[in-house]
Design a protein around this motif. Sequence first.
Motif, short mmCIF file in Angstrom:
data_model
loop_
_atom_site.label_atom_id
_atom_site.label_comp_id
_atom_site.label_asym_id
_atom_site.label_seq_id
_atom_site.Cartn_x
_atom_site.Cartn_y
_atom_site.Cartn_z
N PRO A 94 6.54 4.21 3.59
CA PRO A 94 6.45 3.69 2.22
C PRO A 94 5.28 2.72 2.04
CG PRO A 94 8.73 3.70 2.95
CD PRO A 94 7.89 4.04 4.15
N GLU A 95 4.98 1.95 3.07
CA GLU A 95 3.87 1.00 2.96
C GLU A 95 2.54 1.72 2.81
OE1 GLU A 95 7.40 -0.72 4.37
OE2 GLU A 95 6.26 0.92 5.31
N GLN A 96 2.34 2.80 3.54
CA GLN A 96 1.11 3.58 3.40
C GLN A 96 0.96 4.16 2.00
OE1 GLN A 96 1.96 6.22 6.70
NE2 GLN A 96 0.41 5.26 8.00
N PRO B 217 -1.29 16.90 1.14
CA PRO B 217 -0.85 15.62 1.70
C PRO B 217 -2.05 14.67 1.81
CG PRO B 217 -1.12 17.25 3.45
CD PRO B 217 -1.34 17.97 2.15
N PRO B 218 -1.83 13.35 1.75
CA PRO B 218 -0.53 12.67 1.68
C PRO B 218 -0.02 12.46 0.25
CG PRO B 218 -2.25 11.04 1.91
CD PRO B 218 -2.94 12.39 1.93
N HIS B 219 -0.73 12.99 -0.76
CA HIS B 219 -0.26 12.78 -2.13
C HIS B 219 0.96 13.63 -2.45
CE1 HIS B 219 -4.53 11.41 -2.36
NE2 HIS B 219 -3.92 10.40 -2.92
N HIS B 220 0.95 14.88 -2.06
CA HIS B 220 2.13 15.72 -2.24
C HIS B 220 2.80 15.90 -0.87
CE1 HIS B 220 1.21 17.77 -6.35
NE2 HIS B 220 0.91 16.48 -6.34
N LEU B 221 4.00 15.34 -0.76
CA LEU B 221 4.75 15.39 0.49
C LEU B 221 5.81 16.48 0.49
CD1 LEU B 221 5.32 11.55 0.98
CD2 LEU B 221 3.44 12.95 1.85
N HIS C 279 6.01 13.25 -4.48
CA HIS C 279 5.17 12.23 -3.85
C HIS C 279 5.92 11.32 -2.88
CE1 HIS C 279 1.82 13.03 -6.62
NE2 HIS C 279 2.71 13.11 -7.58
N LEU C 280 7.23 11.42 -2.80
CA LEU C 280 8.03 10.41 -2.12
C LEU C 280 8.51 10.86 -0.75
CD1 LEU C 280 10.29 9.43 -5.15
CD2 LEU C 280 8.14 8.35 -4.43
N PRO C 281 8.53 9.96 0.23
CA PRO C 281 9.08 10.33 1.55
C PRO C 281 10.59 10.53 1.53
CG PRO C 281 8.45 8.00 1.52
CD PRO C 281 7.94 8.60 0.24
N ASP C 282 11.28 10.02 0.49
CA ASP C 282 12.72 10.16 0.41
C ASP C 282 13.12 10.47 -1.03
OD1 ASP C 282 15.46 10.11 0.79
OD2 ASP C 282 15.60 7.92 0.94
#
Length: 335
Positions: free
Chosen positions: A51-53, A221-225, A172-175
């Motif tokens: 999330p920080e990245q 990536p990393p914009h579309h995860l 866009h979100l990791p979760d």
Amino acid sequence: MNAHSPQAVQQSWQDAAGRVHAGPVHEAVGDFSVVDCACCGFKHVLPLPTPEQLREVYAHDYYTQEKPAYIEHYLQDKPWWDAVYAERYQRLEGWLPGTRRRLLDVGSGPGLFLLNGRERGWQVRGIEPSAQAAAHSRDSLGLDVQEGFLDENSVGGMGRYDALNLGEVLEHLPDPAGMLSLAHRLLDEDGVLCTVVPNDFNPVQQLLREQQGFKPWWVAPPHHLNYFDHASLSALVARCGFEVLHVESTFPIDLFLLMGQNYIGNDTLGRQVHGQRKQLEQALLGGGAGELKARLYKAFADCGIGREVVLFARKKCQRMRPPAETPQPQEHPST
């Protein structure tokens, strides 16, 4: 790479919570691989950024580096966006009584969705991580937009809503399941969610990839995860406590690629074919054919095509109620 063949490469990765994400690899771009994750039920990249990245990317870089002309083009397209957003508000209004008109737009961008709601009499608020987009919403449009991310730190101060919009956010979100959980908490009983995501690895893209030699331009990536389709998004939303009300597609603009109009990497041609798509939709809506357009775009979804998935869902509650009918968009005057 055929991820469905017996020789397909498998990859696994463990996140900070100890969950193992594993599945066949569909594409590899740079340091990232796209896997069909058995744990999540949809395709996503490995490894997932922290999330920080992502905060640094979206707070400062997204509109200046990834989409430098986005706000300019967005405002140029305002008459078309007004028609698109009017349809979405009409659906929301069909599922909510007239006394319930509080909406939160998560990832509100330059603010036109909120502006449309305010002009229809809704009480609207937005939260947007991009400093440029949030400033435009506040300073140019006079909207109530908070700069930042919706997360466990901010959710407590956001209030309660009858409707919540997640337009082009979950990819866009990791979760993404965590975001839907926050949305569930923010909605009042029987509140309605609208979410829009790209429809990736769809049949038209696969045909272009496998038969015509196109590279997977949609893998970014990393914009579309995360990479959803109609089925995987519906399943995710249902797992997160929502009842799916309606699913449709947006226009399958990648059909232009099959017709020889290769707009990939060509912004001028891309704007031209987008203009043709706008002309079609505005002609249908302005010509009194809103119901025809709704049926057509629902048929696109039934075929698995369309550039985006548009999904509406209701927050589940304990009491039983009859299923809601799908409201039909009204007609629009020509623009």
